[in-house]
Design an enzyme around this catalytic site. Structure first.
Site, short mmCIF file in Angstrom:
data_model
loop_
_atom_site.label_atom_id
_atom_site.label_comp_id
_atom_site.label_asym_id
_atom_site.label_seq_id
_atom_site.Cartn_x
_atom_site.Cartn_y
_atom_site.Cartn_z
N THR A 148 -4.80 6.50 8.73
CA THR A 148 -4.95 5.57 7.61
C THR A 148 -6.44 5.26 7.48
O THR A 148 -7.18 5.38 8.45
CB THR A 148 -4.13 4.29 7.84
N GLY A 149 -6.85 4.89 6.29
CA GLY A 149 -8.26 4.54 6.12
C GLY A 149 -8.86 5.17 4.89
O GLY A 149 -8.13 5.58 3.97
N ASP A 150 -10.19 5.25 4.86
CA ASP A 150 -10.90 5.77 3.68
C ASP A 150 -10.66 7.27 3.56
O ASP A 150 -11.39 8.10 4.12
CB ASP A 150 -12.40 5.48 3.81
N GLY A 151 -9.61 7.60 2.81
CA GLY A 151 -9.14 8.98 2.77
C GLY A 151 -10.12 9.96 2.19
O GLY A 151 -10.14 11.13 2.57
N THR A 187 1.79 6.94 0.85
CA THR A 187 0.79 5.95 0.43
C THR A 187 0.68 5.93 -1.09
O THR A 187 1.02 6.92 -1.75
CB THR A 187 -0.59 6.30 1.05
N ARG A 195 -7.30 10.90 -8.70
CA ARG A 195 -7.73 10.95 -7.30
C ARG A 195 -6.53 11.17 -6.37
O ARG A 195 -5.50 10.51 -6.49
CB ARG A 195 -8.44 9.64 -6.95
N VAL A 196 -6.69 12.10 -5.44
CA VAL A 196 -5.71 12.31 -4.38
C VAL A 196 -6.40 11.99 -3.07
O VAL A 196 -7.54 12.39 -2.85
CB VAL A 196 -5.22 13.78 -4.39
N GLY A 197 -5.72 11.26 -2.18
CA GLY A 197 -6.34 10.88 -0.91
C GLY A 197 -6.00 11.87 0.19
O GLY A 197 -5.58 13.00 -0.06
N ASP A 198 -6.17 11.41 1.40
CA ASP A 198 -5.92 12.25 2.58
C ASP A 198 -4.44 12.35 2.92
O ASP A 198 -4.02 13.26 3.63
CB ASP A 198 -6.67 11.69 3.79
N THR A 219 -1.68 2.64 4.58
CA THR A 219 -0.82 3.82 4.48
C THR A 219 0.16 3.77 5.63
O THR A 219 -0.19 3.33 6.71
CB THR A 219 -1.68 5.11 4.65
N SER A 277 0.80 -1.22 0.00
CA SER A 277 0.00 0.00 0.00
C SER A 277 0.84 1.27 0.00
O SER A 277 0.29 2.37 0.05
CB SER A 277 -0.92 -0.01 1.22
N1 ASP Z 1 -5.80 6.89 3.43
C1 ASP Z 1 -5.33 6.29 2.22
C2 ASP Z 1 -6.03 6.92 1.07
O1 ASP Z 1 -7.25 7.00 1.10
C3 ASP Z 1 -5.50 4.83 2.18
C4 ASP Z 1 -5.39 4.11 3.49
O2 ASP Z 1 -4.72 4.58 4.39
O3 ASP Z 1 -5.99 3.06 3.69
O4 ASP Z 1 -5.37 7.30 0.13
#
Ligand code: ASP
Length: 353
Positions: free
Chosen positions: A259-262, A226, A236-239, A208, A71
């Protein structure tokens, strides 16, 4: 990390905030393959000439090179076009300056380029092809981030009608077809509208590395690296590269990594919130739980995890939708330890039953 693992977390007892093991101190999201990053960063701080920023860079780049669980770095989380793009940021807890790159293409060393943004510009965030140009002009080599394994995965995904994906409200039906897609007409005053724009819960694998370092002198830094979300829409750009979302640090108070659904998390700046919670007097554990609960109130279905540490090295975490883990090593510890965090949403369900 899977939802099955989240069920296992039901059995775990809620852990109190953990006392500091002393300085220097490293803490980061996830255990398992991510502990190589914890160790590398911690060991780098055994040399007092290594700064907290250096240690965060060493830790995150360890994951970028060995790919951790796939990841971080090259060869993971391909977008719909089968390209890996990288998001990274690094933050100085003394100056509050951060440097970041988003949607970085064809460059492996995302956290190092973010450090260049921090140190050699007065900007905070560079994106896309022009971030690549900035990296090349500073001597970073171009490389192909797609591996043979990833290319085979992409072929299988297309053969499976591009399932899963992140498209909604388009034709053809994204639940059964690949694109190209066209948006359908939406009525923003209709009661069904909110449901229409709410994305499905986390559908694909993602993780991440987000890390916080405390130098023996007490100086703090944080960072994130990440490759984002698998099968993301190109661009797409995440968090990860968003200050206060992917990570955050104020050396007077403490730091946080996420980490997670950014796509959801960045709407709540959970790491900024958690550090501000510390400032208001909450323990690291309560600060983390409050920040995650703010997201759960609106988006209870996602997967979220944050780790919080105060400036003394006391730490705690919170997560939901999966069993989040974090790793730490500090003081004279001989090895990294991993803490498993029971998911808040599953705990709540058990308490209500
Ligand atoms: N936060 C990351 C993103 O959405 C992915 C993750 O950490 O699971 O890009």
């Amino acid at each position: 990390m899977t939802r099955t693992a989240a069920i296992a977390g039901l059995l775990a007892l809620s852990l109190p905030a953990q006392a500091s093991s002393g300085l220097p101190f490293i803490i980061n999201t996830w255990g398992g393959p991510f502990t190589a990053a914890t160790d590398a960063a911690y060991l780098s701080l055994q040399n007092p000439a290594t700064s907290a920023l250096d240690a965060v860079q060493v830790g995150c780049s360890t994951c970028e090179r060995n790919q951790c669980d796939g990841s971080v770095g090259f060869g993971g989380s391909p977008d719909e076009n089968c390209e890996t793009t990288l998001d990274a940021m690094i933050m100085d807890g003394t100056t509050m300056k951060s440097g970041a790159v988003a949607g970085l293409r064809r460059i492996k060393d995302a956290i190092a380029v973010a450090r260049y943004v921090l140190e050699y510009t007065t900007h905070t965030l560079l994106a896309g092809d022009l971030a690549t140009q900035f990296a090349v002009s500073n001597g970073f080599p171009l490389s192909n981030l797609t591996t043979a394994e990833q290319a085979a995965r992409c072929t299988a995904w297309r053969e499976d009608n591009c399932q899963p994906n992140y498209r909604i409200n388009v034709t053809p039906d994204p639940k059964s077809s690949c694109g190209p897609y066209t948006g359908t007409a939406l009525n923003s005053t209709s009661p069904a509208y909110k449901r229409a724009i709410t994305p499905d819960a986390s559908q694909t694998s993602h993780d991440t590395i987000s890390m916080i370092a405390i130098h023996a002198s007490g100086i703090m830094a944080a960072g994130t690296s990440t490759n984002g979300a698998t099968w993301k829409v190109p661009g797409r750009v995440g968090d990860g590269p968003i200050t206060g979302s992917g990570s955050y640090v104020d050396g007077d108070i403490g730091g946080c990594g996420a980490t997670g659904d950014g796509d959801i998390m960045m709407r709540f700046l959970p790491c900024y919130q958690a550090v501000e919670n510390l400032r208001q007097g909450m323990s690291p554990k309560l600060a983390a739980e409050d920040a995650v609960k703010r997201i759960l109130r609106k988006y209870p279905e996602g997967s979220y995890g944050i780790v919080v540490v105060d400036k003394y090295g006391e730490h705690g975490g919170a997560g939901s939708g999966w069993t989040f883990t974090y790793a730490f090593r500090g003081g004279s510890m001989n090895a990294t330890e991993v803490v498993s965090v029971p998911p808040l949403n599953e705990t709540r369900l058990v308490m209500q039953a």
